[in-house]
Design an enzyme around this catalytic site. Sequence first.
Site, PDB file in Angstrom:
ATOM      1  N   GLN A   1      -6.399  -8.096  -5.303  1.00 20.10           N
ATOM      2  CA  GLN A   1      -5.952  -7.244  -4.031  1.00 20.10           C
ATOM      3  C   GLN A   1      -5.575  -5.902  -4.457  1.00 20.10           C
ATOM      4  O   GLN A   1      -4.622  -5.820  -5.149  1.00 20.10           O
ATOM      5  CB  GLN A   1      -4.817  -7.995  -3.533  1.00 20.10           C
ATOM      6  CG  GLN A   1      -4.202  -7.001  -2.067  1.00 20.10           C
ATOM      7  CD  GLN A   1      -2.924  -7.711  -1.496  1.00 20.10           C
ATOM      8  OE1 GLN A   1      -2.160  -8.455  -2.212  1.00 20.10           O
ATOM      9  NE2 GLN A   1      -2.844  -7.912  -0.343  1.00 20.10           N
ATOM     10  N   GLY A   2      -6.355  -4.979  -4.245  1.00 19.57           N
ATOM     11  CA  GLY A   2      -6.048  -3.522  -4.669  1.00 19.57           C
ATOM     12  C   GLY A   2      -5.464  -2.684  -3.435  1.00 19.57           C
ATOM     13  O   GLY A   2      -6.266  -2.059  -2.642  1.00 19.57           O
ATOM     14  N   TYR A   3      -4.121  -2.939  -3.297  1.00 20.80           N
ATOM     15  CA  TYR A   3      -3.750  -2.231  -2.211  1.00 20.80           C
ATOM     16  C   TYR A   3      -2.407  -1.198  -2.618  1.00 20.80           C
ATOM     17  O   TYR A   3      -2.511   0.004  -2.530  1.00 20.80           O
ATOM     18  CB  TYR A   3      -2.636  -3.391  -1.270  1.00 20.80           C
ATOM     19  CG  TYR A   3      -3.612  -4.150  -0.102  1.00 20.80           C
ATOM     20  CD1 TYR A   3      -4.856  -4.348  -0.299  1.00 20.80           C
ATOM     21  CD2 TYR A   3      -2.954  -4.417   1.056  1.00 20.80           C
ATOM     22  CE1 TYR A   3      -5.590  -5.140   0.829  1.00 20.80           C
ATOM     23  CE2 TYR A   3      -3.495  -5.079   2.065  1.00 20.80           C
ATOM     24  CZ  TYR A   3      -4.940  -5.379   2.188  1.00 20.80           C
ATOM     25  OH  TYR A   3      -5.526  -5.813   2.879  1.00 20.80           O
ATOM     26  N   SER A   4      -1.514  -2.069  -3.394  1.00 19.81           N
ATOM     27  CA  SER A   4      -0.545  -0.974  -3.650  1.00 19.81           C
ATOM     28  C   SER A   4      -0.613   0.162  -4.806  1.00 19.81           C
ATOM     29  O   SER A   4      -1.651  -0.119  -5.558  1.00 19.81           O
ATOM     30  CB  SER A   4       0.695  -1.923  -4.419  1.00 19.81           C
ATOM     31  OG  SER A   4       1.189  -2.852  -3.646  1.00 19.81           O
TER      32      SER A   4
ATOM     33  N   SER B   1      -2.228  -8.366  -8.834  1.00 16.11           N
ATOM     34  CA  SER B   1      -2.197  -9.584  -9.455  1.00 16.11           C
ATOM     35  C   SER B   1      -3.373 -10.253 -10.045  1.00 16.11           C
ATOM     36  O   SER B   1      -4.489  -9.988  -9.219  1.00 16.11           O
ATOM     37  CB  SER B   1      -1.421 -10.672  -8.397  1.00 16.11           C
ATOM     38  OG  SER B   1      -0.233 -10.376  -7.870  1.00 16.11           O
TER      39      SER B   1
ATOM     40  N   GLU C   1      -1.907 -13.376   4.287  1.00 16.76           N
ATOM     41  CA  GLU C   1      -1.156 -13.463   3.154  1.00 16.76           C
ATOM     42  C   GLU C   1       0.349 -13.927   3.460  1.00 16.76           C
ATOM     43  O   GLU C   1       0.944 -14.937   2.671  1.00 16.76           O
ATOM     44  CB  GLU C   1      -0.955 -11.956   2.474  1.00 16.76           C
ATOM     45  CG  GLU C   1       0.130 -12.002   1.022  1.00 16.76           C
ATOM     46  CD  GLU C   1       0.029 -10.575   0.295  1.00 16.76           C
ATOM     47  OE1 GLU C   1      -0.221  -9.756   0.879  1.00 16.76           O
ATOM     48  OE2 GLU C   1       0.223 -10.715  -0.827  1.00 16.76           O
TER      49      GLU C   1
ATOM     50  N   GLU D   1      13.082  -6.709   3.716  1.00 16.51           N
ATOM     51  CA  GLU D   1      13.394  -5.522   4.212  1.00 16.51           C
ATOM     52  C   GLU D   1      12.198  -5.154   5.295  1.00 16.51           C
ATOM     53  O   GLU D   1      12.589  -4.760   6.569  1.00 16.51           O
ATOM     54  CB  GLU D   1      13.876  -4.396   3.298  1.00 16.51           C
ATOM     55  CG  GLU D   1      15.014  -4.495   2.576  1.00 16.51           C
ATOM     56  CD  GLU D   1      15.073  -5.359   1.505  1.00 16.51           C
ATOM     57  OE1 GLU D   1      13.680  -5.788   0.982  1.00 16.51           O
ATOM     58  OE2 GLU D   1      15.883  -5.949   0.977  1.00 16.51           O
TER      59      GLU D   1
HETATM   60  C1  LIG Z   1       4.817 -10.252  -8.615  1.00 19.07           C
HETATM   61  C2  LIG Z   1       4.111  -9.161  -7.664  1.00 19.07           C
HETATM   62  C3  LIG Z   1       2.661  -9.412  -7.407  1.00 19.07           C
HETATM   63  C4  LIG Z   1       2.198  -8.241  -6.689  1.00 19.07           C
HETATM   64  N1  LIG Z   1       0.922  -8.447  -6.412  1.00 19.07           N
HETATM   65  C5  LIG Z   1       0.237  -7.571  -5.379  1.00 19.07           C
HETATM   66  C6  LIG Z   1      -1.200  -7.498  -5.563  1.00 19.07           C
HETATM   67  O1  LIG Z   1      -1.811  -8.358  -5.967  1.00 19.07           O
HETATM   68  N2  LIG Z   1      -1.975  -6.361  -4.849  1.00 19.07           N
HETATM   69  C7  LIG Z   1      -1.107  -5.452  -4.470  1.00 19.07           C
HETATM   70  O2  LIG Z   1      -1.477  -4.292  -3.867  1.00 19.07           O
HETATM   71  N3  LIG Z   1       0.345  -5.408  -4.496  1.00 19.07           N
HETATM   72  C8  LIG Z   1       0.815  -6.370  -5.113  1.00 19.07           C
HETATM   73  N4  LIG Z   1       2.282  -6.383  -5.184  1.00 19.07           N
HETATM   74  C9  LIG Z   1       3.124  -5.065  -4.696  1.00 19.07           C
HETATM   75  C10 LIG Z   1       3.933  -5.491  -3.799  1.00 19.07           C
HETATM   76  O3  LIG Z   1       2.995  -5.758  -2.501  1.00 19.07           O
HETATM   77  C11 LIG Z   1       4.995  -4.228  -3.570  1.00 19.07           C
HETATM   78  O4  LIG Z   1       5.723  -4.326  -4.770  1.00 19.07           O
HETATM   79  C12 LIG Z   1       5.524  -4.232  -2.384  1.00 19.07           C
HETATM   80  O5  LIG Z   1       4.943  -3.704  -1.308  1.00 19.07           O
HETATM   81  C13 LIG Z   1       7.107  -3.143  -2.541  1.00 19.07           C
HETATM   82  O6  LIG Z   1       6.616  -1.994  -2.865  1.00 19.07           O
HETATM   83  P1  LIG Z   1       7.199  -1.425  -4.068  1.00 19.07           P
HETATM   84  O7  LIG Z   1       7.486  -2.108  -5.084  1.00 19.07           O
HETATM   85  O8  LIG Z   1       6.866   0.091  -4.232  1.00 19.07           O
HETATM   86  O9  LIG Z   1       8.798  -1.062  -3.439  1.00 19.07           O
HETATM   87  P2  LIG Z   1       9.384  -0.219  -2.525  1.00 19.07           P
HETATM   88  O10 LIG Z   1       8.448  -0.027  -1.555  1.00 19.07           O
HETATM   89  O11 LIG Z   1       9.432   1.269  -3.298  1.00 19.07           O
HETATM   90  O12 LIG Z   1      10.545  -0.707  -2.078  1.00 19.07           O
HETATM   91  C14 LIG Z   1      11.853  -0.644  -2.804  1.00 19.07           C
HETATM   92  C15 LIG Z   1      13.012  -1.247  -2.058  1.00 19.07           C
HETATM   93  O13 LIG Z   1      13.044  -0.649  -0.748  1.00 19.07           O
HETATM   94  C16 LIG Z   1      12.939  -1.225   0.481  1.00 19.07           C
HETATM   95  N5  LIG Z   1      12.391  -0.495   1.497  1.00 19.07           N
HETATM   96  C17 LIG Z   1      11.485  -0.084   1.426  1.00 19.07           C
HETATM   97  N6  LIG Z   1      11.212   0.673   2.537  1.00 19.07           N
HETATM   98  C18 LIG Z   1      12.225   0.104   3.488  1.00 19.07           C
HETATM   99  C19 LIG Z   1      12.525   0.722   4.637  1.00 19.07           C
HETATM  100  N7  LIG Z   1      11.917   1.253   5.749  1.00 19.07           N
HETATM  101  N8  LIG Z   1      13.667  -0.071   5.353  1.00 19.07           N
HETATM  102  C20 LIG Z   1      14.394  -0.627   4.547  1.00 19.07           C
HETATM  103  N9  LIG Z   1      14.197  -1.164   2.910  1.00 19.07           N
HETATM  104  C21 LIG Z   1      13.091  -0.730   2.689  1.00 19.07           C
HETATM  105  C22 LIG Z   1      12.096  -2.386  -0.145  1.00 19.07           C
HETATM  106  O14 LIG Z   1      12.178  -3.530   0.595  1.00 19.07           O
HETATM  107  C23 LIG Z   1      12.626  -2.730  -1.628  1.00 19.07           C
HETATM  108  O15 LIG Z   1      13.704  -3.541  -1.463  1.00 19.07           O
HETATM  109  C24 LIG Z   1       2.895  -7.099  -6.052  1.00 19.07           C
HETATM  110  C25 LIG Z   1       4.165  -7.125  -6.398  1.00 19.07           C
HETATM  111  C26 LIG Z   1       4.945  -8.113  -7.379  1.00 19.07           C
HETATM  112  C27 LIG Z   1       6.407  -7.888  -7.647  1.00 19.07           C
END
Ligand SMILES: Cc1cc2nc3c(=O)[nH]c(=O)nc-3n(C[C@H](O)[C@H](O)[C@H](O)COP(=O)(O)OP(=O)(O)OC[C@H]3O[C@@H](n4cnc5c(N)ncnc54)[C@H](O)[C@@H]3O)c2cc1C
Lengths: 403, 356
Positions: free
Chosen positions: A136-139, A171, A253, A386
């Site tokens: 999954q190429g999202y983040s 992942s 998902e 969140e």
């Molecule tokens: C083990 C693992 C596997 C993953 N696999 C994939 C994958 O295969 N493909 C992919 O694309 N991504 C993947 N991800 C990425 C995952 O989707 C992101 O980590 C997630 O979307 C959170 O983004 P961030 O890490 O940038 O945190 P941030 O968005 O920076 O968030 C940091 C904190 O702030 C909180 N926050 C953010 N915005 C708000 C708001 N508006 N109000 C209140 N709180 C808020 C969040 O909940 C979090 O606690 C994976 C992540 C992990 C840990």
Amino acid sequence: MPTQVESDVQTSEDAFRTEVRQFLATNFPDELKGTGNMMAGLDGPTDENPVQKKWREAVGGRGWGTPTWPKEYGGGGLTKGQARIIEHEFAKVGAYNPIGGMGVMMFGPTLLEYGDERQKLEHIPPICRGEIRWCQGYSEPNAGSDLANLQTFAVDKGDHYLINGQKTWTSGGQWADKCFAIVRTDRSDKHKGISFMLIDMDAPGVEVRPITMISGTSPFCETFFTDVKVPKENLVGKEGQGWTIGKRLLQHERTNISGGGRLAGMMGQSLGDIAKKYCETGGDGALVNKVLRDKIADLEIRWNSFLLTARRAVEESKAQGGVSEISSVLKKVGTKLAQDRSELLIEIRGFQGLGWEGDEFGDDELEDVRGWLFGKAATIYGGSTEVQNNIIAKRVLGMLDHQ
Amino acid sequence: MAVLSEEQEMLRNMARDWATKESPVSEFRKVRAAGQPQAYNADAYAAMAEMGWVGIIIPEAHGGSDFGFSSAGLVVEELGKTLTASPLVATTIAASAILLGGSDAQKAKWLPRLASGETVATLAIDEGAHCDPSAIETSVSGGKLTGKKAFVHEAHGASLFVVAAKDGLYLVEKGDGVSLTTRKLTDQRSHADIQFAGAAAEKLEGGGDSLLGDVLDRARVLSAAEMLGMAQAVFDTTLDYLKQRVQFNQVLATFQALQHRMADLFADLTQMRSAVEAGLQAVDSGFGVARAATIAKAEANRVLHAISNQGIQLHGGIGMTDEFNVGFYLKRARVLEASWGSSSYLRDRFARLSGY
Ligand SMILES: Cc1cc2nc3c(=O)[nH]c(=O)nc-3n(C[C@H](O)[C@H](O)[C@H](O)COP(=O)(O)OP(=O)(O)OC[C@H]3O[C@@H](n4cnc5c(N)ncnc54)[C@H](O)[C@@H]3O)c2cc1C
């Protein structure tokens, strides 16, 4: 008295059950009993042995790993009732579903809904046979919770797009054959400038760098795209439709992360039974440590109501069609419960539940420690807790920012 | 923050300065990478002893500074902030056992060596995976101690053990009849099971019936001080991160849900600090030690547990990586939570102490 229709259904279900049992008796080898599906795990593939391969081919060949998907694309073409029969009968003999991974959990259902005929014929059958691994190429570094802020850009070059940018936390990126990605095709509109594309992971210009996690494994990667050519036929839906399609995939998902089945498996043995092995019990079999006993009972009660909620959600979504609006509740509650359980398991086992490595720890004890650490991610990925809370408050409860 | 004396303030500033400059978390990474069972940097520990930190609770007559537990807690807290791996806490607790129960000769023999850093010492109490001082089977006959101890902290670096037997505490030197089995825990520090097979043992005759309990209470408050430093560090790092990470065109710190989360954790941390400082002070004053130590460790367990989890959660994906430090705090936190009383053990103990 059952009606005629009901009794017809009953007879055909019985016949199907017999068919599944026969299939298992012929195809499921004893030596795989109780082992797991390698594609479903995020911790990466071990090489498939010939016995496992044969089992995968047997199930995949009938489309029974994806039982409700249409037959013309390699699925089982079965009803939900029949799918449940497969699930039950497999579970009864300790057989796993060898077809899994992101292709099954999220990408397949989304492509079935939004893909064109040629795309479905090309991509769905290999998923049903468990031959292709998707990631999954999202983040991106600056697009996490604010996913629509993604900057990876696809330039239109006539018959293909040229993609540049970086994804992260991918992942299984190091093991995947293909990637479903959302990328930017237009900078003028945050949401409408996003498109959904399929990228070959072995295409020139794709580079992955595994990242080590706190649990010690490296199940995810940074993924870099440098002038990666993507043929136009790999655009799913229309240009600019990527946010709609991508969000739909996220619902799948979420439902999968919290799906009763998967978490129920994680919960496995009752915590109370485990505690009786590690902690003192009195003459009546009750745990002597009343505080711990109370905590376990509290968790298991909440766990039970989670299972009930998950079942209700399935029933309601069957009745209404589509993914239930409770999916955010399930995601948030289920992942938290799984985390609480891991924490409690540590308290039950004491230091014996904190082992990093060594023969003095049981395999289950060590696995649970890694699972405890890996499990911290479950409230972050798939839309963090969140973010789920925001969805519940705003979309379900109508608590909007400006009212 | 407790009101500090001038000496205490100097001590704390010195520890803070040293920990940030000489012992940041990158030093712990080096210790982990080296993979030695002892799991600390001997030069760093020598430097700490040189600065007088091991002797803080030891009387001047025996080579210490006699500043007491509150002062020791200040140093331990600063070291906890940077996850400094050292046997300082273990040795200090062992020294307190000798102070409480040792004869003049035992004090004269061991305390100067502990204060100088020459000898590392540690407690060997529990025989299973949980804190359970009521379930001790180890016995001594004719000066020979026999029994099995589980998950002893800093066992590899220690050459002196304060061992609990059925009839009291004993000093046992590493040597004949003492064998270690390494137990590698999530915190990547030194832990071992120890088999004592007729090891030469010398009893700590003083201290009365409550000696073991009194020593455990000292272990509780000093561990709680380490946990306080850890909780503070994770809290500070997380707060900084929320103030700089941008999502949805605004820093995360502007989201009210996160503001309230941090406000709750701040309140928790404030409570924890009060409890930990009061525990340390109770040891120094000698009044209400059992109760204060139970409260200190119970609050430390509760709050560090919450903060270490939120530290990961609020960092998002980055928090899950080994490259980032928060995970180290989480892994050390659970080991310290299990040490000298889990939260359920401590709640039960509190109720008992309170007579219900
Ligand atoms: C083990 C693992 C596997 C993953 N696999 C994939 C994958 O295969 N493909 C992919 O694309 N991504 C993947 N991800 C990425 C995952 O989707 C992101 O980590 C997630 O979307 C959170 O983004 P961030 O890490 O940038 O945190 P941030 O968005 O920076 O968030 C940091 C904190 O702030 C909180 N926050 C953010 N915005 C708000 C708001 N508006 N109000 C209140 N709180 C808020 C969040 O909940 C979090 O606690 C994976 C992540 C992990 C840990």
